[in-house]
Design an enzyme around this catalytic site. Sequence first.
Site, PDB file in Angstrom:
ATOM      1  N   TRP A  57       0.843  -1.199   0.000  1.00  9.63           N
ATOM      2  CA  TRP A  57       0.000   0.000   0.000  1.00  9.63           C
ATOM      3  C   TRP A  57       0.870   1.238   0.000  1.00  9.63           C
ATOM      4  O   TRP A  57       2.044   1.191   0.352  1.00  9.63           O
ATOM      5  CB  TRP A  57      -1.046  -0.010   1.114  1.00  9.63           C
ATOM      6  CG  TRP A  57      -0.591  -0.287   2.538  1.00  9.63           C
ATOM      7  CD1 TRP A  57       0.663  -0.631   2.967  1.00  9.63           C
ATOM      8  CD2 TRP A  57      -1.396  -0.243   3.709  1.00  9.63           C
ATOM      9  NE1 TRP A  57       0.683  -0.808   4.315  1.00  9.63           N
ATOM     10  CE2 TRP A  57      -0.566  -0.577   4.809  1.00  9.63           C
ATOM     11  CE3 TRP A  57      -2.725   0.041   3.953  1.00  9.63           C
ATOM     12  CZ2 TRP A  57      -1.037  -0.625   6.124  1.00  9.63           C
ATOM     13  CZ3 TRP A  57      -3.188  -0.006   5.261  1.00  9.63           C
ATOM     14  CH2 TRP A  57      -2.357  -0.334   6.331  1.00  9.63           C
ATOM     15  N   ASN A  58       0.246   2.369  -0.419  1.00  7.91           N
ATOM     16  CA  ASN A  58       0.980   3.616  -0.592  1.00  7.91           C
ATOM     17  C   ASN A  58       0.263   4.755   0.125  1.00  7.91           C
ATOM     18  O   ASN A  58      -0.939   4.675   0.391  1.00  7.91           O
ATOM     19  CB  ASN A  58       1.066   3.991  -2.073  1.00  7.91           C
ATOM     20  CG  ASN A  58       1.780   2.937  -2.893  1.00  7.91           C
ATOM     21  OD1 ASN A  58       2.879   2.518  -2.550  1.00  7.91           O
ATOM     22  ND2 ASN A  58       1.160   2.504  -3.976  1.00  7.91           N
TER      23      ASN A  58
ATOM     24  N   HIS B 119     -15.847  25.306  -4.829  1.00  5.91           N
ATOM     25  CA  HIS B 119     -14.503  25.630  -5.319  1.00  5.91           C
ATOM     26  C   HIS B 119     -14.378  27.128  -5.610  1.00  5.91           C
ATOM     27  O   HIS B 119     -13.302  27.695  -5.451  1.00  5.91           O
ATOM     28  CB  HIS B 119     -14.236  24.810  -6.578  1.00  5.91           C
ATOM     29  CG  HIS B 119     -12.927  25.063  -7.251  1.00  5.91           C
ATOM     30  ND1 HIS B 119     -11.745  25.200  -6.569  1.00  5.91           N
ATOM     31  CD2 HIS B 119     -12.611  25.189  -8.568  1.00  5.91           C
ATOM     32  CE1 HIS B 119     -10.756  25.383  -7.431  1.00  5.91           C
ATOM     33  NE2 HIS B 119     -11.257  25.405  -8.649  1.00  5.91           N
TER      34      HIS B 119
ATOM     35  N   HIS C  64     -15.736  29.011 -14.514  1.00  6.15           N
ATOM     36  CA  HIS C  64     -15.806  28.695 -13.085  1.00  6.15           C
ATOM     37  C   HIS C  64     -16.780  29.641 -12.374  1.00  6.15           C
ATOM     38  O   HIS C  64     -17.611  29.220 -11.565  1.00  6.15           O
ATOM     39  CB  HIS C  64     -14.427  28.835 -12.424  1.00  6.15           C
ATOM     40  CG  HIS C  64     -13.501  27.681 -12.659  1.00  6.15           C
ATOM     41  ND1 HIS C  64     -12.806  27.496 -13.829  1.00  6.15           N
ATOM     42  CD2 HIS C  64     -13.145  26.641 -11.862  1.00  6.15           C
ATOM     43  CE1 HIS C  64     -12.059  26.404 -13.729  1.00  6.15           C
ATOM     44  NE2 HIS C  64     -12.245  25.858 -12.552  1.00  6.15           N
TER      45      HIS C  64
END
Length: 259
Positions: free
Chosen positions: A62-63, A80, A209
């Site tokens: 795993w990382n 955002h 955006h």
Amino acid sequence: MSSTLNTLIRELAEGGLRVVDLTQPLGPDTPVIGLPPMFASSPGVTIEQISRYDDAGPAWYWNTIRMGEHTGTHFDAPIHWVTGKDLPENACDTIPPGRFVGPACVIDVSEEVAADPDFLLTVERLEAWEAEHGRVPAGAWVLLRTDWSRRTGTDAFLNVWDDGPHSPGFDKATSEALAHDRDVTGVGVETVGTDAGQAGGFDPPFPNHTIMHGAGKFGLASLCNLDQLPPTGALVIAAPLKIVEGSGSPLRVLALSPS
Ligand code: 23J
Ligand code: MN
């Protein structure tokens, strides 16, 4: 029992429908958007090993991953942008999951973009697409096919010149038409962000955006394989990680498409 779901399951098994992966690989080479130097930048991907069938973990691999929320193929939530900051259900963990699924409208402007990397989708061009394929329905994911994902390597993908990045996007009036008149779920692009490369200098800055997130709509960036989808008739599933107050998230974007 739903006969629709039964048919879906059978068509997927028999190949009448297929799953198209609209996601780019996510790793240390994944390009990250560059902003003007007065703004903080977003870190790219780092992957650090925890164990790999070794002393640190004899039977498991795993990382640890680290990256900005807006890295690689990713989702933009309304929170955002400042225009969407006070909307209800505006973050990755609070958006109702039904909103993540919707019909795709794929607008192919790859020829225009080949001639002009700063191409912007105009309302006239949107209406020309609608004259051929029908009006963009409420709840649609509008996917801008530019073939930009065929650009390999960070330099070609980000396409930064002396005056900043050059990549295609949406005209301000088009973002307004899609958000307000068509009531889309969101837009998806093959480029690093849902605004054009030069959009930091537009009025307002980053109009897509500004308008989309102010209207509670979503974004998808760094998509690929849009050339494998029909103009209409595919279904997009784009569900971000349920990050608490997340502004966005890397994700796997899938489309169910007629074969
Ligand atoms: C922050 C500022 C400007 C932009 C972006 C982020 C993105 O494109 C993004 O990933 O949301 S243009
Ligand atoms: Mn983003």
